[in-house]
Write a protein that holds these residues in place. Structure first.
Motif, PDB file in Angstrom:
ATOM      1  N   ARG A 197       2.650  -8.619  -9.409  1.00  0.00           N
ATOM      2  CA  ARG A 197       2.803  -8.975  -7.990  1.00  0.00           C
ATOM      3  C   ARG A 197       4.096  -8.390  -7.407  1.00  0.00           C
ATOM      4  O   ARG A 197       4.109  -7.893  -6.274  1.00  0.00           O
ATOM      5  CB  ARG A 197       2.778 -10.498  -7.830  1.00  0.00           C
ATOM      6  CG  ARG A 197       1.409 -11.101  -8.085  1.00  0.00           C
ATOM      7  CD  ARG A 197       1.298 -12.512  -7.529  1.00  0.00           C
ATOM      8  NE  ARG A 197      -0.077 -12.951  -7.556  1.00  0.00           N
ATOM      9  CZ  ARG A 197      -0.599 -13.757  -8.464  1.00  0.00           C
ATOM     10  NH1 ARG A 197       0.174 -14.224  -9.441  1.00  0.00           N
ATOM     11  NH2 ARG A 197      -1.862 -14.110  -8.413  1.00  0.00           N
ATOM     12  N   ILE A 198       5.156  -8.435  -8.178  1.00  0.00           N
ATOM     13  CA  ILE A 198       6.429  -7.872  -7.709  1.00  0.00           C
ATOM     14  C   ILE A 198       6.287  -6.362  -7.482  1.00  0.00           C
ATOM     15  O   ILE A 198       6.725  -5.829  -6.446  1.00  0.00           O
ATOM     16  CB  ILE A 198       7.559  -8.165  -8.724  1.00  0.00           C
ATOM     17  CG1 ILE A 198       7.896  -9.665  -8.718  1.00  0.00           C
ATOM     18  CG2 ILE A 198       8.798  -7.345  -8.405  1.00  0.00           C
ATOM     19  CD1 ILE A 198       8.828 -10.077  -9.842  1.00  0.00           C
ATOM     20  N   GLN A 199       5.669  -5.682  -8.434  1.00  0.00           N
ATOM     21  CA  GLN A 199       5.561  -4.230  -8.327  1.00  0.00           C
ATOM     22  C   GLN A 199       4.672  -3.812  -7.158  1.00  0.00           C
ATOM     23  O   GLN A 199       5.006  -2.872  -6.415  1.00  0.00           O
ATOM     24  CB  GLN A 199       5.022  -3.650  -9.638  1.00  0.00           C
ATOM     25  CG  GLN A 199       6.019  -3.744 -10.790  1.00  0.00           C
ATOM     26  CD  GLN A 199       5.579  -2.940 -12.007  1.00  0.00           C
ATOM     27  OE1 GLN A 199       4.685  -2.089 -11.919  1.00  0.00           O
ATOM     28  NE2 GLN A 199       6.201  -3.195 -13.145  1.00  0.00           N
ATOM     29  N   LEU A 200       3.538  -4.474  -6.977  1.00  0.00           N
ATOM     30  CA  LEU A 200       2.643  -4.100  -5.886  1.00  0.00           C
ATOM     31  C   LEU A 200       3.236  -4.457  -4.527  1.00  0.00           C
ATOM     32  O   LEU A 200       3.015  -3.738  -3.535  1.00  0.00           O
ATOM     33  CB  LEU A 200       1.276  -4.749  -6.077  1.00  0.00           C
ATOM     34  CG  LEU A 200       0.470  -4.178  -7.260  1.00  0.00           C
ATOM     35  CD1 LEU A 200      -0.791  -4.989  -7.490  1.00  0.00           C
ATOM     36  CD2 LEU A 200       0.116  -2.717  -7.004  1.00  0.00           C
ATOM     37  N   THR A 201       3.984  -5.548  -4.468  1.00  0.00           N
ATOM     38  CA  THR A 201       4.694  -5.875  -3.222  1.00  0.00           C
ATOM     39  C   THR A 201       5.727  -4.794  -2.915  1.00  0.00           C
ATOM     40  O   THR A 201       5.854  -4.349  -1.760  1.00  0.00           O
ATOM     41  CB  THR A 201       5.383  -7.251  -3.339  1.00  0.00           C
ATOM     42  OG1 THR A 201       4.388  -8.247  -3.605  1.00  0.00           O
ATOM     43  CG2 THR A 201       6.121  -7.597  -2.053  1.00  0.00           C
ATOM     44  N   LEU A 202       6.440  -4.354  -3.957  1.00  0.00           N
ATOM     45  CA  LEU A 202       7.406  -3.276  -3.777  1.00  0.00           C
ATOM     46  C   LEU A 202       6.712  -1.990  -3.326  1.00  0.00           C
ATOM     47  O   LEU A 202       7.220  -1.264  -2.449  1.00  0.00           O
ATOM     48  CB  LEU A 202       8.159  -3.035  -5.088  1.00  0.00           C
ATOM     49  CG  LEU A 202       9.216  -1.919  -5.083  1.00  0.00           C
ATOM     50  CD1 LEU A 202      10.308  -2.224  -4.062  1.00  0.00           C
ATOM     51  CD2 LEU A 202       9.829  -1.753  -6.473  1.00  0.00           C
ATOM     52  N   ALA A 203       5.538  -1.714  -3.891  1.00  0.00           N
ATOM     53  CA  ALA A 203       4.777  -0.520  -3.481  1.00  0.00           C
ATOM     54  C   ALA A 203       4.394  -0.603  -2.007  1.00  0.00           C
ATOM     55  O   ALA A 203       4.535   0.374  -1.261  1.00  0.00           O
ATOM     56  CB  ALA A 203       3.535  -0.367  -4.348  1.00  0.00           C
ATOM     57  N   GLY A 204       3.908  -1.765  -1.581  1.00  0.00           N
ATOM     58  CA  GLY A 204       3.535  -1.935  -0.177  1.00  0.00           C
ATOM     59  C   GLY A 204       4.715  -1.744   0.756  1.00  0.00           C
ATOM     60  O   GLY A 204       4.613  -1.081   1.800  1.00  0.00           O
ATOM     61  N   LEU A 205       5.866  -2.301   0.389  1.00  0.00           N
ATOM     62  CA  LEU A 205       7.063  -2.159   1.220  1.00  0.00           C
ATOM     63  C   LEU A 205       7.555  -0.711   1.218  1.00  0.00           C
ATOM     64  O   LEU A 205       8.047  -0.212   2.249  1.00  0.00           O
ATOM     65  CB  LEU A 205       8.159  -3.100   0.714  1.00  0.00           C
ATOM     66  CG  LEU A 205       7.860  -4.606   0.854  1.00  0.00           C
ATOM     67  CD1 LEU A 205       8.968  -5.431   0.224  1.00  0.00           C
ATOM     68  CD2 LEU A 205       7.668  -4.986   2.326  1.00  0.00           C
ATOM     69  N   ALA A 206       7.450  -0.029   0.069  1.00  0.00           N
ATOM     70  CA  ALA A 206       7.849   1.380   0.003  1.00  0.00           C
ATOM     71  C   ALA A 206       6.966   2.243   0.896  1.00  0.00           C
ATOM     72  O   ALA A 206       7.453   3.144   1.599  1.00  0.00           O
ATOM     73  CB  ALA A 206       7.801   1.880  -1.441  1.00  0.00           C
ATOM     74  N   ILE A 207       5.661   1.967   0.890  1.00  0.00           N
ATOM     75  CA  ILE A 207       4.749   2.714   1.770  1.00  0.00           C
ATOM     76  C   ILE A 207       5.091   2.455   3.230  1.00  0.00           C
ATOM     77  O   ILE A 207       5.140   3.379   4.056  1.00  0.00           O
ATOM     78  CB  ILE A 207       3.280   2.333   1.477  1.00  0.00           C
ATOM     79  CG1 ILE A 207       2.877   2.796   0.074  1.00  0.00           C
ATOM     80  CG2 ILE A 207       2.344   2.948   2.508  1.00  0.00           C
ATOM     81  CD1 ILE A 207       1.522   2.277  -0.379  1.00  0.00           C
ATOM     82  N   LEU A 208       5.347   1.196   3.563  1.00  0.00           N
ATOM     83  CA  LEU A 208       5.710   0.853   4.935  1.00  0.00           C
ATOM     84  C   LEU A 208       6.996   1.583   5.345  1.00  0.00           C
ATOM     85  O   LEU A 208       7.085   2.168   6.431  1.00  0.00           O
ATOM     86  CB  LEU A 208       5.889  -0.655   5.061  1.00  0.00           C
ATOM     87  CG  LEU A 208       6.071  -1.213   6.475  1.00  0.00           C
ATOM     88  CD1 LEU A 208       4.867  -0.888   7.347  1.00  0.00           C
ATOM     89  CD2 LEU A 208       6.296  -2.719   6.423  1.00  0.00           C
TER      90      LEU A 208
END
Length: 440
Positions: A197-208
């Motif tokens: 969950r931490i990694q995918l949240t980080l991925a979403g924020l990085a894409i944003l």
């Protein structure tokens, strides 16, 4: 690289450089005018943030298998959706042809960030992999806009060098991100779900964050004014024959039809063998996880980072035919050597050659190759849509043929056929280029 019509070319002073400066130039963008120089900073930030997120997304199948016990059938969901995403570029390419290109990048980009954030809170393998497939669809949907953006911002005489530098650094960041976050998943032990969950949240924020940087790119740069100005008629009717006729213009271009035919051979050769490469390393050669990862991902990425700067800067001085011929030749070295001499030093050399060929292919296929055929303006996106259509057909047909032939052909024979087919496409590219030059 020659283009379809004349565009403004900005010549900057060329100073003699020492050997250290020449080495550094292979990892740096070309000298740029003020507007495109400022744009490049935001463009590089976009590329690196997106690459960081991509490194995490690349581990999604591993997350699905380890944490959700995903079946082989479920793992095909994002693969199938990736093919759908490739065909969606036909419609987005036509739709954006007479409109401003930036919204066609920003909207799918933000949707991709939302999808990555949704994945962080998905608990079943089917939905997890389905949302991962949506990320792929959104990524492909924006691709026909990329050549137009590059054409608007950067001068004609350095676009491939710029695109190559962006992809050069993005490739090494993607590799580092994937390995780093995979190591964190391994180290998390029984607490793998919170880590996912931490990694995918980080991925979403990085894409944003990446698309916030992309939004800062100028609407008009140092490149083509015609590309930056929406032209033609954007029809609101479902069937507008004038609009349809304009969208089919690439197919009336004899030179481009010849190019598409050779590209189909090139893509078929590539896709004929690519699906069996993991089996070759893991089963036929008996390599372990670390050795397979090293040869499949690490060696090509490092070699691509080191050598692709030289290769892609050369594209700006060479014809599209010679550029693709060199890329096809280098790419084919990998499967041919794997087939005829599967020994450790030879394999390492083959995979190293694959790295710059892979980056060069992405630059020509996605970023700047179409500039040699399409006039600045609506045609850029229309021509890209046709190129992706041919690519999609090859991705659909070639693996199907491989699947039917796999019971009758050895892996080494499949590798050899794929490589020789790509060498055949290299010869066709050279022949087309020489024929064109003779007629000029």
């Amino acid at each position: 690289m020659p283009v379809a019509t004349d565009e403004p070319i900005i010549i900057l002073p060329n100073r003699r450089a020492g050997w250290l400066a020449r080495v550094a130039a292979a990892f740096s963008p070309p000298s740029l005018p003020p507007v495109s120089r400022r744009a490049f900073r935001f463009h590089m930030a976009f590329a690196l943030l997106e690459a960081t997120a991509l490194g995490i997304i690349n581990n999604v199948p591993l997350m699905a298998v380890k944490a959700m016990d995903a079946t082989d059938r479920q793992l095909q969901i994002p693969v199938i959706m990736t093919s759908l995403g490739l065909f969606s570029t036909i419609f987005t390419g036509v739709a954006m042809s007479t409109r401003s290109k930036k919204p066609f990048v920003l909207v799918p980009g933000i949707a991709s960030a939302i999808a990555a954030l949704m994945m962080a809170w998905t608990n079943t393998a089917v939905w997890f992999l389905f949302v991962a497939g949506l990320v792929s669809i959104f990524d492909f949907a924006m691709r026909p806009a990329i050549p137009s953006i590059l054409r608007i911002i950067y001068p004609d005489n350095c676009r491939s060098h710029v695109a190559g530098t962006l992809r050069q650094w993005a490739s090494i960041v993607t590799l580092g991100s994937s390995l780093f976050f995979a190591a964190l998943l391994t180290a998390s032990g029984g607490q793998v779900w919170p880590m996912i969950r931490i990694q995918l949240t980080l991925a979403g924020l990085a894409i944003l964050g990446a698309f916030i940087c992309f939004k800062q790119l100028p609407n008009r740069g140092d490149g083509s004014l015609a590309e930056a100005t929406p032209q033609g008629h954007a029809s609101s009717r479902l069937f507008d024959w004038d609009y349809v006729r304009a969208s089919l213009a690439p197919l009336r271009d004899r030179r481009f039809r010849r190019f598409l035919a050779i590209i189909f051979v090139y893509c078929c050769g590539n896709m004929f063998y690519m699906g069996i490469v993991p089996a070759v390393f893991g089963r036929d050669l008996g390599l372990g996880y670390v050795q397979t990862t090293l040869l499949m991902y690490v060696v090509p990425a490092v070699a691509g980072f080191v050598a692709s700067g030289y290769l892609t800067s050369w594209f700006d001085r060479a014809s599209i035919w010679r550029s693709f011929a060199v890329v096809a030749f280098l790419w084919a070295v990998d499967p041919v050597l794997l087939a005829i001499a599967p020994y450790w030093p030879v394999i390492a050399f083959a995979r190293a050659i694959h790295g710059p060929a892979m980056v060069g292919s992405m630059v020509l296929m996605v970023d700047t190759g179409i500039h040699s055929f399409a006039r600045p303006g609506p045609d850029t996106s229309r021509y890209m849509a046709m190129l992706f259509l041919v690519n999609g057909l090859a991705r659909l047909l070639a693996p199907s043929v491989t699947a039917m032939a796999s019971g009758h052909l050895s892996h080494r024979m499949i590798l050899l056929i794929g490589g020789l087919t790509m060498w055949g496409s290299a010869a066709l590219f050279l022949y087309a280029g020489r024929r064109e030059k003779a007629r000029a």
